[in-house]
Write a protein that holds these residues in place. Sequence first.
Motif, PDB file in Angstrom:
ATOM      1  N   SER B  90       0.840  -1.197   0.000  1.00  0.00           N
ATOM      2  CA  SER B  90       0.000   0.000   0.000  1.00  0.00           C
ATOM      3  C   SER B  90       0.875   1.246   0.000  1.00  0.00           C
ATOM      4  O   SER B  90       0.594   2.231  -0.698  1.00  0.00           O
ATOM      5  N   GLY B  91       1.945   1.207   0.797  1.00  0.00           N
ATOM      6  CA  GLY B  91       2.830   2.363   0.928  1.00  0.00           C
ATOM      7  C   GLY B  91       3.517   2.696  -0.388  1.00  0.00           C
ATOM      8  O   GLY B  91       3.573   3.866  -0.796  1.00  0.00           O
ATOM      9  N   ILE B  92       4.007   1.666  -1.060  1.00  0.00           N
ATOM     10  CA  ILE B  92       4.766   1.925  -2.287  1.00  0.00           C
ATOM     11  C   ILE B  92       3.834   2.423  -3.389  1.00  0.00           C
ATOM     12  O   ILE B  92       4.196   3.301  -4.182  1.00  0.00           O
ATOM     13  N   VAL B  93       2.609   1.884  -3.410  1.00  0.00           N
ATOM     14  CA  VAL B  93       1.647   2.350  -4.416  1.00  0.00           C
ATOM     15  C   VAL B  93       1.267   3.807  -4.129  1.00  0.00           C
ATOM     16  O   VAL B  93       1.211   4.644  -5.044  1.00  0.00           O
ATOM     17  N   ALA B  94       1.049   4.097  -2.847  1.00  0.00           N
ATOM     18  CA  ALA B  94       0.702   5.478  -2.483  1.00  0.00           C
ATOM     19  C   ALA B  94       1.841   6.428  -2.864  1.00  0.00           C
ATOM     20  O   ALA B  94       1.608   7.541  -3.372  1.00  0.00           O
ATOM     21  N   ALA B  95       3.063   5.958  -2.651  1.00  0.00           N
ATOM     22  CA  ALA B  95       4.220   6.802  -2.951  1.00  0.00           C
ATOM     23  C   ALA B  95       4.314   7.073  -4.453  1.00  0.00           C
ATOM     24  O   ALA B  95       4.570   8.209  -4.865  1.00  0.00           O
ATOM     25  N   SER B  96       4.083   6.048  -5.265  1.00  0.00           N
ATOM     26  CA  SER B  96       4.154   6.326  -6.706  1.00  0.00           C
ATOM     27  C   SER B  96       2.974   7.168  -7.160  1.00  0.00           C
ATOM     28  O   SER B  96       3.108   7.944  -8.114  1.00  0.00           O
ATOM     29  N   ALA B  97       1.857   7.011  -6.470  1.00  0.00           N
ATOM     30  CA  ALA B  97       0.735   7.897  -6.794  1.00  0.00           C
ATOM     31  C   ALA B  97       1.144   9.343  -6.532  1.00  0.00           C
ATOM     32  O   ALA B  97       0.904  10.233  -7.352  1.00  0.00           O
ATOM     33  N   ALA B  98       1.779   9.551  -5.384  1.00  0.00           N
ATOM     34  CA  ALA B  98       2.194  10.900  -5.023  1.00  0.00           C
ATOM     35  C   ALA B  98       3.224  11.434  -6.008  1.00  0.00           C
ATOM     36  O   ALA B  98       3.223  12.600  -6.373  1.00  0.00           O
ATOM     37  N   LYS B  99       4.127  10.552  -6.432  1.00  0.00           N
ATOM     38  CA  LYS B  99       5.195  10.978  -7.336  1.00  0.00           C
ATOM     39  C   LYS B  99       4.733  11.048  -8.785  1.00  0.00           C
ATOM     40  O   LYS B  99       5.440  11.588  -9.628  1.00  0.00           O
ATOM     41  N   GLY B 100       3.582  10.449  -9.065  1.00  0.00           N
ATOM     42  CA  GLY B 100       3.123  10.398 -10.446  1.00  0.00           C
ATOM     43  C   GLY B 100       3.967   9.486 -11.302  1.00  0.00           C
ATOM     44  O   GLY B 100       4.058   9.647 -12.511  1.00  0.00           O
TER      45      GLY B 100
END
Lengths: 515, 340
Positions: B90-100
Amino acid sequence: MDDMPAQQPLLRMEGISKQFPGVQALKSVSLEVYPGECLALVGENGAGKSTLMKILSGVYEPDEGHILLEGRPVTLSNPHQAQQLGISIIYQEFNLFPNLTVEENIFIGREPSASGFVRWSSLRQAATELLGRLGVQLDPAAVVRDLSVAQQQMVEIAKALSYNSRIVIMDEPTSALTEAEVAALLDIIRGLKAQGLGIIFISHRLEEVFAISDRITVLRDGQNVGDLITAQATPEQVVQLMVGRRLEDLFQKEDSQVSERPVLEVRGLSRTGTRRDPSAIVLKDISFQVRAGEIVGLAGLVGSGRTELVRAIFGADHYDSGEILIDGQPVTIRSPQDAIRLGIGLVPEDRKQQALVLELAVRENISLAALSRICRGGFVRLAEERRLAQSFVNALQIRTPGLEQKVRNLSGGNQQKVVLAKWLALEPKILLVDEPTRGVDIGAKAEVHHLLSQLAQRGVAILMISSELPEILGMSDRVLVMRRGMIAGELSRAEATQEKIMALATGLNEGRPAA
Amino acid sequence: MARPLTSPAAAARPARPTDIIDILGRFAPVIFLLVLIVVFSILEPGFRTSGNFLNVMRQISFVGIIAVGMTFVILTRGIDLSVGSALAFSGIVAASAAKGTRSLLAGGVKDEGGIHVLYAFLAAVGVGLAIGLLQGFLIAKLEIPAFVVTLGGLGAWRGATLLWSGGQPISSFSDDFTRWGKGYIWEIPIPVVVLLGFVIVAHIVLRYTRYGRWIYALGGNPEAARLSGLNVTLLTMSVYVITGFCAGVAAFLLTSRLNSAEQIAGQNYELQAIAAVVIGGTSLFGGEGGVIGTLVGIMLIGVLNNGLVILGVSSYLQPVVIGAIIVLSVFIDRLVKQRR
């Protein structure tokens, strides 16, 4: 008894008594078994047969009485000891390891071994020999899981013989067998008799009793009420001895307005296959009606399909074909939820396993099924819940120190009243009750009966399973008798007697088998 | 008679007068927690500062949030071993969402703070919920044992994390993003506020709602629950959705706190969460316990870790001590139950 050969009996049980809390299970029961003889032990459910056999196999110790093996008094304090003395019991539920082979099962714990390694060749040889002695075609290397029920029973018998048993007790050995398998089993029993073993054959099925036994001992209410020589006895005589309890002190259903209109109607309900045996007939073409205000008693022997029938109606078990109608409308019931929505309640057979959450309070158990009715926005209205629970504690006279008492701490009778309260809180129009007074003391029993009677007066349609004939007779407007998954007959309140019910339940009316 | 009849006790046994052992047993975790706090405070003045206390609370808040969900699962006789790995994914997906960095997520928007942080949060929670739904379906509908399904999840979601990121952590976010892990509300770290919020809500749900009652009934006697008309399948599924949701929220907060989504995030969280639930008095056999106990359990683990560090005890010793406490707490629980 004077007709018996003047031979030393293999086994003599003398004046055996056993008391459990609240009930005298056995009162001074005596019986004997001679070498090469098959003794049938018959009696209603709860007559004391199982208790007596558990004493003989060392599971229970008797309060009074002696057991003599070939004239020598013995004390049987555990099953292992009984086995060492040559007494083996084969229960209805087998004690086999399904994942092991036939030979491993027969010699489990006693495998021939050398330095801790099993000597497989000796094991195979011994198993083959035993199976040969039984005259059974069975691969010693077959895995038990893959065998039929009848074959598994052969493994149990071979295991019993492997202990050099002289007395083999078989508890309802034919209940799960087909007719052909029964015939094969009876042949094996004849073979064992010829080898000089004594067999105790417990069965409800009088045709088999008359086909195989030499003598019959009848138990009723924990007492020995008759010793008959099979060749000189009639099935009618045996049924007469089995039943005949006093009725007067039992609660009688009060009259209620029975409407003409059936509330519950079942048409052609059938189910084949259990987990253990996919071809077993569980329910076969069952049709009946229950009207508003009526109590229909569902009698029959244990295993006749009564419990399976009510569970199928309630959606707890599936069924293959047939139709259920409520108020004349066909309905689909796939789960207990569906049943409850349609106004059906089920008081199951085993309240601790199937009805109560023992660690929850009386209040929480009473409201469990009706919880949605006392909720607002998903929150339980506690005041409302307490009011509801208290009203049932009062109405049903549930004896508990308080609503917050864990159900675990109540007596059997009061637990059963909590189960009833749980369903009454839903105001069902159909109530299925399975053995409503099992394990309940006399006082609470009468209260439960009174309650069911009141419900019928209020127009609830009740289908009541009971193994106690006086209960069936006292409470039912009509009696349905089940046998081998079918309705064997229907009796009105006026015509129902213990003898007639027992005759239907045991299949006595289907002609006398050849002895 | 075919079977011995039930207890002859005429009516009900009167409720036992509460005795000292009973109380000691029931409140053993609280007592132990207080004793620890007193002992550490005396031994090391640095321990009893409010700053240190809040630090401890923040350290345990992430696994604590997960432990709240775990309480629901264990109350139904279940187990969820996948929570730590679910957190990492979940964390890594959220992070890439944030980073685009993954265009399908959040429309490929870069983390410029503001509303974009919400997308990252939704990504984390969405992934957690999806994991919970999938595992719940396998457990409740297909009746695969929870232990097996979530053991599979434990490995699979960790692997998915590595696959997703190619083994690289995703770091450096806007202040709007990192504020959630690092910030304070009324001088209380935000993750701690969230944990306390979760505990309060869970407590209310378990004690006062129909759903909570159903959870206890299901854990106490699944067959009775089914025959009482409860939707056992849906209920069972729901608790795994709850742990998935908790893992998602914890993932967002931890990523924010560390300013980085790591592959090893949440490692061993499943064991710590289970330990907290068990130490807190919830029975692994279901039907008994509650979320307040879990809070005490997780605080006990946190205080013990922190205290041992401050005292300079080897960090290698800490798991040993915590392991012993788990076993001890269940043993005490058993002793108390036997007395009843």
